[in-house]
Design a protein around this motif. Structure first.
Motif, mmCIF file in Angstrom:
data_model
loop_
_atom_site.group_PDB
_atom_site.id
_atom_site.type_symbol
_atom_site.label_atom_id
_atom_site.label_comp_id
_atom_site.label_asym_id
_atom_site.label_seq_id
_atom_site.Cartn_x
_atom_site.Cartn_y
_atom_site.Cartn_z
ATOM 1 N N MET A 42 48.686 -11.747 -29.279
ATOM 2 C CA MET A 42 47.898 -11.621 -28.067
ATOM 3 C C MET A 42 47.972 -10.179 -27.575
ATOM 4 S SD MET A 42 48.446 -13.653 -24.524
ATOM 5 C CE MET A 42 46.986 -14.358 -23.890
ATOM 6 N N LYS A 43 46.833 -9.613 -27.270
ATOM 7 C CA LYS A 43 46.750 -8.221 -26.815
ATOM 8 C C LYS A 43 46.936 -8.173 -25.297
ATOM 9 C CE LYS A 43 43.877 -4.164 -27.308
ATOM 10 N NZ LYS A 43 42.645 -3.610 -27.811
ATOM 11 N N THR A 44 47.774 -7.261 -24.848
ATOM 12 C CA THR A 44 47.995 -7.084 -23.413
ATOM 13 C C THR A 44 46.907 -6.179 -22.857
ATOM 14 O OG1 THR A 44 50.366 -7.266 -23.755
ATOM 15 C CG2 THR A 44 49.648 -6.351 -21.667
ATOM 16 N N GLN A 45 46.292 -6.622 -21.790
ATOM 17 C CA GLN A 45 45.230 -5.838 -21.165
ATOM 18 C C GLN A 45 45.781 -5.178 -19.906
ATOM 19 O OE1 GLN A 45 41.789 -8.059 -20.066
ATOM 20 N NE2 GLN A 45 40.667 -6.293 -19.356
ATOM 21 N N THR A 46 45.576 -3.866 -19.791
ATOM 22 C CA THR A 46 45.974 -3.160 -18.579
ATOM 23 C C THR A 46 44.722 -2.579 -17.932
ATOM 24 O OG1 THR A 46 46.342 -1.098 -19.782
ATOM 25 C CG2 THR A 46 48.253 -2.536 -19.460
ATOM 26 N N THR A 47 44.677 -2.616 -16.648
ATOM 27 C CA THR A 47 43.552 -2.065 -15.907
ATOM 28 C C THR A 47 44.028 -0.806 -15.200
ATOM 29 O OG1 THR A 47 42.720 -4.284 -15.538
ATOM 30 C CG2 THR A 47 41.814 -2.552 -14.165
ATOM 31 N N ASP A 48 43.366 0.291 -15.497
ATOM 32 C CA ASP A 48 43.700 1.552 -14.855
ATOM 33 C C ASP A 48 42.537 1.915 -13.943
ATOM 34 O OD1 ASP A 48 45.196 3.741 -14.227
ATOM 35 O OD2 ASP A 48 44.674 4.872 -16.014
ATOM 36 N N TYR A 49 42.765 1.879 -12.672
ATOM 37 C CA TYR A 49 41.713 2.141 -11.698
ATOM 38 C C TYR A 49 41.416 3.623 -11.601
ATOM 39 C CZ TYR A 49 42.562 -2.665 -10.406
ATOM 40 O OH TYR A 49 42.701 -4.016 -10.436
ATOM 41 N N LEU A 50 40.159 3.937 -11.337
ATOM 42 C CA LEU A 50 39.723 5.315 -11.156
ATOM 43 C C LEU A 50 40.418 5.901 -9.934
ATOM 44 C CD1 LEU A 50 37.776 7.476 -12.229
ATOM 45 C CD2 LEU A 50 36.057 6.563 -10.672
ATOM 46 N N ARG A 51 40.965 7.103 -10.103
ATOM 47 C CA ARG A 51 41.628 7.753 -8.974
ATOM 48 C C ARG A 51 41.591 9.273 -9.161
ATOM 49 N NH1 ARG A 51 45.454 5.702 -12.295
ATOM 50 N NH2 ARG A 51 47.134 7.068 -12.931
ATOM 51 N N VAL A 52 41.787 9.966 -8.061
ATOM 52 C CA VAL A 52 41.877 11.423 -8.080
ATOM 53 C C VAL A 52 43.335 11.776 -8.376
ATOM 54 C CG1 VAL A 52 41.569 13.542 -6.753
ATOM 55 C CG2 VAL A 52 40.016 11.627 -6.382
ATOM 56 N N HIS A 88 44.754 15.997 1.466
ATOM 57 C CA HIS A 88 45.853 15.579 0.602
ATOM 58 C C HIS A 88 45.438 14.342 -0.194
ATOM 59 C CE1 HIS A 88 46.359 13.285 4.331
ATOM 60 N NE2 HIS A 88 46.940 12.353 3.602
ATOM 61 N N LEU A 89 46.203 14.041 -1.213
ATOM 62 C CA LEU A 89 45.963 12.839 -2.003
ATOM 63 C C LEU A 89 46.879 11.742 -1.498
ATOM 64 C CD1 LEU A 89 45.645 14.257 -5.626
ATOM 65 C CD2 LEU A 89 43.826 13.661 -4.019
ATOM 66 N N HIS A 90 46.312 10.556 -1.368
ATOM 67 C CA HIS A 90 47.075 9.397 -0.901
ATOM 68 C C HIS A 90 46.763 8.238 -1.845
ATOM 69 C CE1 HIS A 90 49.113 6.812 1.961
ATOM 70 N NE2 HIS A 90 48.077 5.972 1.904
ATOM 71 N N TYR A 91 47.667 7.957 -2.766
ATOM 72 C CA TYR A 91 47.483 6.890 -3.756
ATOM 73 C C TYR A 91 46.149 7.003 -4.487
ATOM 74 C CZ TYR A 91 51.594 4.766 -1.663
ATOM 75 O OH TYR A 91 52.859 4.540 -1.204
ATOM 76 N N GLY A 92 45.816 8.218 -4.907
ATOM 77 C CA GLY A 92 44.596 8.439 -5.682
ATOM 78 C C GLY A 92 43.341 8.668 -4.869
ATOM 79 N N ASP A 93 43.449 8.660 -3.554
ATOM 80 C CA ASP A 93 42.308 8.940 -2.684
ATOM 81 C C ASP A 93 42.445 10.329 -2.076
ATOM 82 O OD1 ASP A 93 40.763 6.491 -2.685
ATOM 83 O OD2 ASP A 93 42.379 5.567 -1.537
ATOM 84 N N LEU A 94 41.319 11.030 -1.957
ATOM 85 C CA LEU A 94 41.279 12.312 -1.261
ATOM 86 C C LEU A 94 41.038 12.017 0.207
ATOM 87 C CD1 LEU A 94 41.034 15.464 -1.361
ATOM 88 C CD2 LEU A 94 38.569 15.096 -1.605
ATOM 89 N N MET A 95 41.918 12.517 1.059
ATOM 90 C CA MET A 95 41.744 12.233 2.480
ATOM 91 C C MET A 95 42.238 13.369 3.358
ATOM 92 S SD MET A 95 44.616 9.274 3.046
ATOM 93 C CE MET A 95 44.752 9.336 4.808
#
Length: 86
Positions: free
Chosen positions: A1-11, A61-68
């Motif tokens: 069984m192949k493990t699937q990982t989801t990598d979310y788009l982030r800065v 600044h970056l906050h968990y992959g968000d520019l803010m």
């Protein structure tokens, strides 16, 4: 069984360039320069217009992959930034 990982788009990187331009690096390898000046010129909300002052604008600044800026004063959807839209 192949493990699937989801990598979310982030800065993953944000670098001030000049004026109201920031060079953004995304976790998929895309690098894009964004110009926030047109958005800031149209803004009417005082929570946003204060970032017309460059000294405030440069405090992003970056906050968990968000520019803010500030405490969520100004933040943009990652997918819009990735497409080059604000």
């Amino acid at each position: 069984m192949k493990t699937q990982t989801t990598d979310y788009l982030r800065v993953v990187g944000a670098e001030y360039v000049s004026g109201y331009q920031i060079r953004l690096s995304f976790n998929d390898g895309l690098v894009r320069e964004m110009d926030f000046e047109p958005f800031l010129k149209k803004a009417r909300n005082p929570m946003i217009t204060k970032y017309r002052q460059l000294r405030n604008f440069k405090k992003f600044h970056l906050h968990y992959g968000d520019l803010m800026w500030g405490d969520f004063d100004m933040i943009f959807p990652i997918t819009d930034l990735h497409r080059g839209e604000i």
